[in-house]
Design an enzyme around this catalytic site. Structure first.
Site, PDB file in Angstrom:
ATOM      1  N   ASP A   1      77.904  42.688  15.874  1.00  0.00           N
ATOM      2  CA  ASP A   1      76.649  41.968  15.993  1.00  0.00           C
ATOM      3  C   ASP A   1      76.474  41.055  14.078  1.00  0.00           C
ATOM      4  O   ASP A   1      74.894  41.996  13.998  1.00  0.00           O
ATOM      5  CB  ASP A   1      75.768  42.729  16.894  1.00  0.00           C
ATOM      6  CG  ASP A   1      76.150  43.447  18.062  1.00  0.00           C
ATOM      7  OD1 ASP A   1      76.919  42.353  18.663  1.00  0.00           O
ATOM      8  OD2 ASP A   1      75.320  43.519  19.061  1.00  0.00           O
TER       9      ASP A   1
ATOM     10  N   GLU B   1      72.971  36.209  25.789  1.00  0.00           N
ATOM     11  CA  GLU B   1      72.425  36.983  24.399  1.00  0.00           C
ATOM     12  C   GLU B   1      72.773  36.933  22.883  1.00  0.00           C
ATOM     13  O   GLU B   1      73.534  36.195  23.068  1.00  0.00           O
ATOM     14  CB  GLU B   1      73.128  38.596  24.731  1.00  0.00           C
ATOM     15  CG  GLU B   1      73.916  39.058  24.980  1.00  0.00           C
ATOM     16  CD  GLU B   1      74.770  39.894  25.593  1.00  0.00           C
ATOM     17  OE1 GLU B   1      73.816  41.130  25.633  1.00  0.00           O
ATOM     18  OE2 GLU B   1      75.464  40.459  24.964  1.00  0.00           O
TER      19      GLU B   1
END
Length: 330
Positions: free
Chosen positions: A27, A202
């Protein structure tokens, strides 16, 4: 723009081969250039020599060669659960000369059980020390309140996007000091149970190009042996939507998905080099060394017919890229 190009007289980027950081770095946040000339990113928690680091900080002078440089938190803020470290999906923003890290985390248990929230910590330097606000700026009963991203529009208005858990991606205006949300949130992108990768969306990221706001998202299973992850995109003429999914356009679909070398690519950020070229940073599993975790990759973004294209739709690149990001030395 002043300064000179690093190691060359003409704008020609440094060649590179994926991965650009061969270590677990899930991420990756947006890359910010500090006053010292380094680019900095923050990643989800990961194991290093001293154990599990709470939001590790990486740095690079050319966006190609990265090194571990520190972590955001030595001790977790009080609102977070201390029993099990759970801090992930950071975004990294510079505002009024300070550095803001927005992150997702699991709250300490109370009578209602565990909750998921979004926190923010601030520092004067990319490496800290960071001071947390002390409470989440958004919190909910599930993984629906995670994965923050901050977008600042041309008029100076800032918005926070977030979401996961098979729920819509949401957006809400951010206060001028960046420490709270203003008004009510709105749904801007919905999941689709019948479309590949879209049962869960997401990791939102927004850029504005050519009059459109492009919302990048990832889905639908980031991790584990059954990881099934890819990057999708949608666009709108407003940061608040409505957004048109590329997957709904004839011939459209995921813009980055697995290939024979790298599996489950996703949760991207985007950085623009000094020559105006966009690059996508993201994580993926190396099929030849899956034990390393979600390592850091990078590829060039081309814009064709109003939509972003990565490696001609072939998935993550794994051969030498002759020209990488172009960086001007200040």
């Amino acid at each position: 723009m002043g300064g000179r190009w690093i190691n060359q007289d003409k704008p020609q980027g440094t060649p590179f081969v994926n991965p650009v950081f061969d270590h677990d770095a899930p991420d990756p946040s947006g890359a910010l250039k500090g006053d010292d000339g380094y680019y900095y990113i923050v990643t989800t928690q990961a194991n290093y020599e001293n154990g599990m680091e709470k939001l590790p900080i990486l740095r690079s002078q050319d966006l190609v060669h990265w090194e571990h440089a520190g972590q955001v938190f030595d001790t977790l803020p009080d609102w977070l659960d201390k029993v099990e470290i759970n801090v992930w999906a950071p975004d990294f923003v510079r505002h009024d000369g300070k550095y803001y890290v927005y992150y997702a985390g699991q709250s300490a248990p109370n009578d209602d059980g565990y909750k998921m929230g979004i926190g923010v910590a601030v520092a004067d330097d990319p490496l800290g020390p960071y001071v947390d606000k002390g409470e989440p700026i958004a919190i909910g009963p599930s993984f629906g309140t995670i994965d923050p991203f901050i977008f600042t529009d041309d008029d100076g208005s800032s918005y926070m996007y977030w979401g996961s858990d098979a729920r819509p991606i949401r957006v809400q205006k951010l206060s001028e000091d960046g420490l709270s949300l203003v008004g009510e949130s709105e749904e801007v992108l919905h999941v689709s149970p019948v479309k590949k990768y879209e049962r869960l969306l997401e990791g939102p990221w927004v850029v504005k190009r050519g009059g459109y706001y492009y919302l990048f998202v990832s889905g639908d299973n980031c991790c584990g042996a059954g990881a099934n992850y890819a990057v999708m995109v949608a666009r709108s003429e407003s940061p608040l939507g409505p957004f048109e999914k590329y997957s709904s356009v004839p011939g459209g679909g995921p813009i980055l998905e697995a290939n024979d070398r790298f599996d489950a690519p996703g949760h991207n950020s985007i950085v623009t080099d000094d020559a105006g070229q966009d690059w996508i940073l993201y994580h993926a599993f190396d099929r030849n060394a899956r034990f390393k975790g979600r390592i850091l990759l990078m590829d060039k973004i081309d814009w064709k017919d109003g939509w972003p294209v990565i490696n001609d739709g072939k998935g993550p690149s794994f051969t030498e890229q002759k020209s990488g990001p172009v960086i001007r030395k200040e």
